[in-house]
Scaffold this motif. Structure first.
Motif, short mmCIF file in Angstrom:
data_model
loop_
_atom_site.label_atom_id
_atom_site.label_comp_id
_atom_site.label_asym_id
_atom_site.label_seq_id
_atom_site.Cartn_x
_atom_site.Cartn_y
_atom_site.Cartn_z
N PHE A 150 0.83 -1.20 0.00
CA PHE A 150 0.00 0.00 0.00
C PHE A 150 0.87 1.25 0.00
O PHE A 150 2.05 1.21 0.35
N ASN A 151 0.25 2.36 -0.36
CA ASN A 151 0.90 3.67 -0.33
C ASN A 151 -0.09 4.70 0.18
O ASN A 151 -1.29 4.56 -0.01
N ILE A 152 0.40 5.73 0.84
CA ILE A 152 -0.47 6.81 1.32
C ILE A 152 0.13 8.15 0.90
O ILE A 152 1.34 8.28 0.75
N THR A 153 -0.75 9.11 0.69
CA THR A 153 -0.34 10.48 0.37
C THR A 153 -1.21 11.44 1.17
O THR A 153 -2.22 11.04 1.75
N LEU A 154 -0.82 12.70 1.22
CA LEU A 154 -1.61 13.73 1.89
C LEU A 154 -2.20 14.65 0.84
O LEU A 154 -1.49 15.18 -0.02
N THR A 155 -3.52 14.85 0.90
CA THR A 155 -4.23 15.69 -0.05
C THR A 155 -4.79 16.92 0.66
O THR A 155 -4.84 16.96 1.90
N PRO A 156 -5.24 17.95 -0.10
CA PRO A 156 -5.89 19.10 0.54
C PRO A 156 -7.07 18.70 1.40
O PRO A 156 -7.30 19.27 2.47
N ARG A 157 -7.81 17.68 0.97
CA ARG A 157 -8.95 17.21 1.78
C ARG A 157 -8.48 16.71 3.14
O ARG A 157 -9.12 16.98 4.16
N ASP A 158 -7.36 15.99 3.17
CA ASP A 158 -6.80 15.51 4.44
C ASP A 158 -6.47 16.68 5.36
O ASP A 158 -6.75 16.64 6.57
N LYS A 159 -5.89 17.72 4.79
CA LYS A 159 -5.49 18.88 5.60
C LYS A 159 -6.69 19.58 6.20
O LYS A 159 -6.71 19.90 7.39
N PHE A 160 -7.73 19.82 5.37
CA PHE A 160 -8.92 20.50 5.88
C PHE A 160 -9.61 19.67 6.94
O PHE A 160 -10.11 20.19 7.94
#
Length: 693
Positions: A409-419
């Motif tokens: 698996f892989n994970i990333t951080l998106t603007p949705r995650d930040k909000f």
């Protein structure tokens, strides 16, 4: 010299130092010890002068190192020749220059005197330690028969609280010592004892057992991660080899047990639920919230992939090397672990003890919760936002995959995650400022699911910051879009109704709630979520009826809302009972306005009891005391009214700063009602006295 320094060392200065070092060797015997202290002291003094002079040319980093070396060398010279005035003066001059260089507030501070005081303190500590080590060990440790453990309930057992513990024995026997390492005490829920000092082959049997230690740890999980501190290295290697064999075992029972434990941890240490629970709490456990939410799952991934290293960082490296995660995911997970360690370290340093709790004993108002502010102050906003965004994504990956035996698996951080995390951390003003920047860079009418969620977080922030018009516009924008997520649809309904209420558009709110309530049945939600949504919509409807002075309608709807809240899952026990307490309070308020003071007192007491049992805020309790006081005041029961108003005032004064107390409207009202009660009590006393004259 310091590698990588931007300072280029002057070759003549370095040659001089090397020359002195070579000269010092002539004054050493074959074992490297000084033969002539006077000669070596002179060399140390000269080297100290050189380093002091060189520090004036150094950059900020190497300057510190040069000053430290200079101080050590001057001190070494004085230690070897205490009577040399030149050496002592050089050390004094160095201390004076150091204070000026550091910009100290007290430029004439006596650093040598302070150093001597610290030295004496250390000597005294060593003396006391040596004296303690000279004592016989505690009496029970030698198992004197007449002091044997009494097993009959209610009978006393001798406890030696005075004799020093020179030697402590480890073992399961109760007479072993006062605080044995090997014994876990019995508790009501865990009436067994566990001996953790056994031969290796017996310790390895714990790896396949479900026995628990305190604080939710399982023995098997603890023993999977081990390290040698002191003792026989051969025994440690033997145990470590046994652990590796268990980890590499293909036995289905071992894998099933690991999966069972992982699923339990995903429930008990769910990052989203842990953060949600803090909305109504005043303290939090940083180990549970900011450490176990990440390390438990890194450890689980290690065991599931037969990685026997106990370090989270090492496990992440192995997962990356084995292509289970990519480089970016490895970086994010390592970053999260680093933040969690930093939080714990800083909190422990501030408290000067391993105390995991941060926050206040009580909240004055749930809308003024300082818990998250304290957390963010520890390591900074960005670190906290990124930490929870990372662990939230990690946990979601682990929840969404049934078979973890061949997991990649892989994970990333998106603007949705930040909000999302800004909202969970109650950084509502930051959400609004981020939105202002974000909306300028994005297409204004995009309807992706990520965009819808971002706007949900922004709309919530506007509402909490009392910008109800902005919030309502955002909810209406969402209302016109096709929202796939039914939970988000329900939240949109609830929050639009809430904004209409706060904008005093009560009739519109009632019409809207009447229209959407039937739509809840069509939402793909759990029964608990439906009860929660019905409860909130009914509660807002009841508030509108109260504002419209339709008190009996309001009472019926508050009772209905309370019944809905009561049917919500037990996992939401805290907030659902706080919501029910609010219903009882408003029922009491409606009854007060209807003039039924006895019934109002009953509801107010019920509300107060719920707030006290379920960690309600101080302000909530104060409102109940105020209502009780007003009811008794209307019944001319001034003694009881005075008691409740005084309790309310005392509580408010504890939490409102002194400079704001005279302007606080609730404090002013409490003081005025107390004065009314006191004046009426005086009139009653005068009346009764007049009858006796």
């Amino acid at each position: 010299m310091m590698a990588g320094s931007s300072h280029v060392v002057d070759s003549s200065w370095e040659q001089e130092l090397n020359k002195m070092a070579e000269q010092l060797k002539e004054y050493l015997d074959q074992n490297g010890k000084e033969k002539n202290l006077k000669q070596s002291a002179s060399i140390f003094h000269q080297m100290g002068l050189l380093y002091k002079e060189q520090s004036k040319q150094d950059d900020s980093i190497t300057k510190k190192l040069s000053l430290i070396r200079s101080a050590a060398l001057f001190n070494a010279a004085v230690t070897r020749q205490p009577g040399n005035e030149q050496f002592k003066q050089s050390l004094k001059d160095f201390c004076s220059d150091l204070l000026k260089t550091a910009g100290a507030k007290i430029l004439d501070a006596d650093l040598l005197k302070i150093a001597q005081e610290v030295k004496e303190m250390v000597k005294e500590m060593r003396k006391k330690t040596n004296e303690s080590l000279q004592q016989e060990t505690i009496i029970p440790s030698v198992a004197i028969p007449s002091f044997k453990h009494v097993t009959k309930p209610g009978e006393k057992e001798f406890f030696d609280a005075f004799t020093k513990r020179g030697i402590s024995f480890d073992g399961l026997m109760l007479h072993a010592c006062k605080l044995p390492l090997g014994r876990m005490e019995r508790t009501k829920k865990k009436p067994w004892t566990t001996e953790l000092i056994k031969p290796v082959n017996e310790m390895l049997t714990y790896l396949d057992k479900d026995e628990d230690l305190k604080n939710g740890y399982r023995i098997s999980d603890v023993l999977m991660n081990n390290c040698q501190v002191y003792g026989d290295e051969q025994i440690y290697q033997q145990f470590s080899e046994g652990v590796r064999n268990v980890l590499q075992s293909d036995q289905p029972s071992h894998h099933d047990r690991l999966m069972q434990q992982l699923n339990e941890d995903l429930t008990n240490f769910d990052a989203f639920n842990c953060l949600n629970a803090l909305f109504a709490d005043s303290k939090f456990n940083i180990k549970r919230l900011v450490y176990r939410t990440s390390t438990l799952f890194i450890s689980a991934l290690g065991r599931l992939n037969s990685i026997d290293d106990g370090s989270s960082f090492a496990i992440i490296d192995q997962l990356n090397n084995n292509n289970i995660i990519d480089d970016e995911t490895a970086y994010l997970l390592s970053y999260a672990i680093a933040v969690s360690c930093q939080v714990r370290l800083k909190v422990y340093m501030e408290k000067e003890s391993q105390d995991d709790y941060v926050g206040e004993e009580q909240l004055y108002d749930i809308f003024d919760n300082k818990v998250f502010a304290n957390l963010i102050d520890t390591v900074g906003e960005r670190s906290m936002v990124d930490y929870f965004a990372i662990v939230y994504n990690l946990q979601n990956v682990l929840k969404s995959i049934d078979d973890l035996s061949n997991l990649k698996f892989n994970i990333t951080l998106t603007p949705r995650d930040k909000f999302r995390m800004l909202r969970m951390l109650q950084l509502h003003d930051r959400i609004i400022s981020e939105w202002e920047s974000y909306s300028q860079e994005q297409l204004p009418n995009t309807s992706s699911q990520d965009e819808l969620w971002i706007r949900y977080h922004v709309a919530r922030a506007y509402c909490i910051m009392h910008k109800y018009k902005d919030s309502l516009l955002m909810w209406e924008w969402l209302e016109e879009r096709d929202i796939e997520h039914h939970w988000l649809k329900g939240r949109r309904m609830r929050n639009k109704a809430c904004c209409l209420y706060y904008l005093d558009r009560f009739q519109e709110a009632l019409q809207f709630i009447g229209r959407v309530k039937s739509e809840v049945l069509n939402l793909n939600l759990s029964d608990s979520d439906k009860y929660s949504l019905y409860g909130h919509l009914t509660y807002i409807s009841a508030l509108c009826q109260y504002k419209l002075k339709e008190y009996q309608l309001a009472i019926d709807q508050f009772m209905e809302a309370s019944e809905y809240f009561a049917r919500v899952d037990q996992r939401d026990e805290l907030w659902k009972e706080i919501s029910r307490a609010n219903c009882f309070y408003y029922i009491g308020l409606c009854l007060y306005d209807l003039g039924d003071y006895d019934a109002a007192i009953t509801e107010a007491k019920k509300s107060l009891q719920h707030f006290e049992q379920h960690n309600g805020s101080v302000n909530d309790k104060c409102e109940c005391y105020s209502l009780l006081g007003r009811c008794h005041l209307e019944r001319d029961d001034y003694d009881k009214a005075l008691k409740y108003f005084q309790t309310e005032l005392d509580l408010r004064l504890q939490f409102v700063p002194n400079e704001k107390q005279d302007s606080d409207e609730k404090i002013k009202f409490a003081r005025s009602t107390i004065q009314i009660c006191q004046e009426n009590l005086e009139l009653e006393m005068l009346y009764w006295m007049s009858l006796t004259i």
